[in-house]
Write an enzyme that holds these catalytic residues in place. Sequence first.
Site, short mmCIF file in Angstrom:
data_model
loop_
_atom_site.label_atom_id
_atom_site.label_comp_id
_atom_site.label_asym_id
_atom_site.label_seq_id
_atom_site.Cartn_x
_atom_site.Cartn_y
_atom_site.Cartn_z
N ASP A 297 7.81 13.40 18.30
CA ASP A 297 7.77 12.43 17.34
C ASP A 297 9.43 11.87 17.78
O ASP A 297 10.42 12.55 17.94
CB ASP A 297 7.84 12.93 15.93
CG ASP A 297 7.57 12.09 15.21
OD1 ASP A 297 6.53 12.04 14.42
OD2 ASP A 297 8.48 11.12 14.96
N LEU B 126 10.98 10.42 15.52
CA LEU B 126 11.73 10.23 14.12
C LEU B 126 12.02 8.80 13.64
O LEU B 126 12.79 8.76 12.64
CB LEU B 126 12.82 11.28 13.90
CG LEU B 126 12.27 12.63 14.40
CD1 LEU B 126 13.69 13.51 14.06
CD2 LEU B 126 11.05 13.16 13.19
N GLY C 222 9.09 9.06 11.00
CA GLY C 222 8.72 10.42 10.62
C GLY C 222 9.92 11.31 10.07
O GLY C 222 10.99 10.51 10.26
N SER D 152 2.59 0.97 11.30
CA SER D 152 1.24 0.83 10.72
C SER D 152 1.51 0.15 9.34
O SER D 152 0.63 0.08 8.58
CB SER D 152 0.67 2.32 10.19
OG SER D 152 1.71 2.88 9.36
N TYR E 83 -1.63 -5.31 13.80
CA TYR E 83 -1.94 -3.80 13.46
C TYR E 83 -3.20 -3.38 13.71
O TYR E 83 -3.48 -2.31 15.05
CB TYR E 83 -1.68 -3.55 12.10
CG TYR E 83 -1.87 -2.00 11.84
CD1 TYR E 83 -1.45 -0.92 12.47
CD2 TYR E 83 -2.87 -1.57 11.08
CE1 TYR E 83 -1.59 0.22 12.41
CE2 TYR E 83 -3.15 -0.22 10.61
CZ TYR E 83 -2.62 0.70 11.61
OH TYR E 83 -2.86 1.88 11.22
N PHE F 84 -9.86 5.11 6.39
CA PHE F 84 -9.74 4.25 5.29
C PHE F 84 -8.54 4.55 4.74
O PHE F 84 -7.50 4.58 5.31
CB PHE F 84 -11.06 4.18 4.62
CG PHE F 84 -12.05 3.48 5.44
CD1 PHE F 84 -12.49 4.04 6.78
CD2 PHE F 84 -12.52 2.28 4.80
CE1 PHE F 84 -13.41 3.18 7.60
CE2 PHE F 84 -13.65 1.56 5.57
CZ PHE F 84 -13.98 1.77 7.03
N ASN F 85 -8.30 4.47 3.51
CA ASN F 85 -7.15 4.58 3.00
C ASN F 85 -6.57 6.17 2.59
O ASN F 85 -7.26 6.77 1.68
CB ASN F 85 -6.99 3.95 1.40
CG ASN F 85 -7.18 2.42 1.48
OD1 ASN F 85 -8.12 1.98 2.23
ND2 ASN F 85 -6.23 1.87 1.36
N ILE G 103 -0.13 -5.89 -9.32
CA ILE G 103 -1.58 -5.96 -8.79
C ILE G 103 -1.69 -7.35 -7.85
O ILE G 103 -1.42 -8.35 -8.45
CB ILE G 103 -2.71 -5.92 -9.85
CG1 ILE G 103 -2.33 -4.56 -10.72
CG2 ILE G 103 -3.97 -6.03 -9.36
CD1 ILE G 103 -3.37 -4.60 -11.84
N1 UFG Z 1 -1.82 -3.10 -3.60
C1 UFG Z 1 -1.30 -3.62 -4.90
N2 UFG Z 1 0.08 -3.60 -5.43
C2 UFG Z 1 0.70 -2.85 -4.45
C3 UFG Z 1 0.52 -2.49 -3.19
C4 UFG Z 1 -0.95 -2.32 -2.98
O1 UFG Z 1 -2.13 -4.46 -5.60
O2 UFG Z 1 2.29 -3.05 -4.78
C5 UFG Z 1 -3.39 -3.21 -3.43
C6 UFG Z 1 -3.49 -3.91 -2.12
O3 UFG Z 1 -3.45 -5.34 -2.40
C7 UFG Z 1 -5.02 -3.41 -1.57
C8 UFG Z 1 -4.78 -1.97 -2.29
O4 UFG Z 1 -3.69 -1.87 -3.39
O5 UFG Z 1 -5.82 -4.05 -2.18
C9 UFG Z 1 -4.55 -0.77 -1.42
O6 UFG Z 1 -3.22 -1.23 -0.69
P1 UFG Z 1 -2.57 -0.48 0.37
O7 UFG Z 1 -1.39 -1.07 0.80
O8 UFG Z 1 -2.26 1.15 -0.19
O9 UFG Z 1 -3.53 -0.10 1.48
P2 UFG Z 1 -4.33 -0.94 2.46
O10 UFG Z 1 -5.73 -1.10 1.83
O11 UFG Z 1 -3.92 -2.30 2.35
O12 UFG Z 1 -3.98 -0.32 3.80
C10 UFG Z 1 -4.82 0.57 4.44
C11 UFG Z 1 -4.08 1.27 5.25
C12 UFG Z 1 -3.57 0.40 6.58
C13 UFG Z 1 -4.77 -0.12 7.15
C14 UFG Z 1 -5.50 -1.02 5.81
C15 UFG Z 1 -6.72 -1.70 6.69
O13 UFG Z 1 -2.73 1.75 4.67
O14 UFG Z 1 -2.88 1.35 7.43
O15 UFG Z 1 -5.98 0.03 4.85
O16 UFG Z 1 -7.00 -2.82 5.74
F1 UFG Z 1 -4.36 -0.94 8.20
#
Ligand code: UFG
Length: 330
Positions: A31, A33, A36, A77, A141, A169-170, A207
């Site tokens: 890594d 770092l 990480g 990412s 990405y 996914f998430n 949101i």
């Molecule tokens: N969101 C908010 N407010 C915030 C942060 C996020 O409303 O402060 C929403 C985003 O708009 C999204 C949901 O919460 O609708 C989830 O957002 P995240 O940033 O937690 O995750 P993402 O779905 O955007 O990202 C994930 C992975 C990425 C990947 C992506 C694929 O973390 O690595 O899915 O679309 F690329």
Amino acid sequence: MTVLVCGGAGYIGSHTVRELLDKGREVVVADSLVTGHRKAVDERASFYWGDLSDEAFLDVVFRENDIDAVIDFAAFSIVGESVTNPVKYFENNIGSTLCLLKKMNEYGVKHIVFSSTAAVYGEPEVVPITESDRTLPTNPYGESKLCVEKILKWFDNAYSLKYAVLRYFNAAGAHISGKIGEDHKPETHLIPIILDVALGKRDKISIFGDDYPTDDGTCVRDYIHVSDLARAHILALDKIMAENISVTYNLGNGNGFSVKEVIETARRVTGKEIPCDIAERRAGDPSVLIASSDKLTRELGFEPEFNTLEKIIETAWKWHSTHPDGYKDR
Ligand code: UFG
């Protein structure tokens, strides 16, 4: 069996390292770092600090260890950053991985599990998304990950390198022990930001858009616990090694939760108010991303242990409430 885990000091990497060690595998972590944390790496693993684009560094790692297989998490990412700085994403996520693959070939290592992403699908045509659905990334990405998927296919064709591509996914939650968890700087992910609000580190959660074509107007995502993700890596690795095949799987739970539902669940788990407001949509956010996990269940017998959003957020809360500044506290 010795597994080289590239990016093993990161969020998903560190959980997978622990899972591998708990299952009796030898683990070598490499890594840089840059994102990480050294403290995230289990003490039972050997650790090498360096960059995958540095061939001399990789030579040391491969020469000093009898590596049987590789799991590669090393990548940048942050979707938004990739849009403004594609060079960083293509150089690192593609360039460094190519360097790693070349070295694997040179040292006769023939199996790799590669971290891909739901971002390879872009805006899905149908949900739940299956592995054979159209791939059309909407950001660099996702494009960088899709590009590596294609490189892997051609390495298999030319050199019989067998791979498991895992499209996450998430990823969410933290290790049940509360000792390792999510610590990104800057943090962009929904659940850690919500928990920062619960901790009083932020005033509110914004949101990003409430006018999406979903039941409550907010985006829907498929949240999967990081330790379940980690277990799936080992199942996938064992399969490609036992059968000497290449595979691609979605890694999700097959359930969607809206941003508002995630906030509500976090309120119940933490007992905190968690104020929120509505902000503009975030560029490039698909309205709904839900995995079909049928292939994963059918072929790997995968069952998520953390099968409710409550359980996932409980583990995240255990980590964040005891490490409000992440690894700095340890
Ligand atoms: N969101 C908010 N407010 C915030 C942060 C996020 O409303 O402060 C929403 C985003 O708009 C999204 C949901 O919460 O609708 C989830 O957002 P995240 O940033 O937690 O995750 P993402 O779905 O955007 O990202 C994930 C992975 C990425 C990947 C992506 C694929 O973390 O690595 O899915 O679309 F690329």
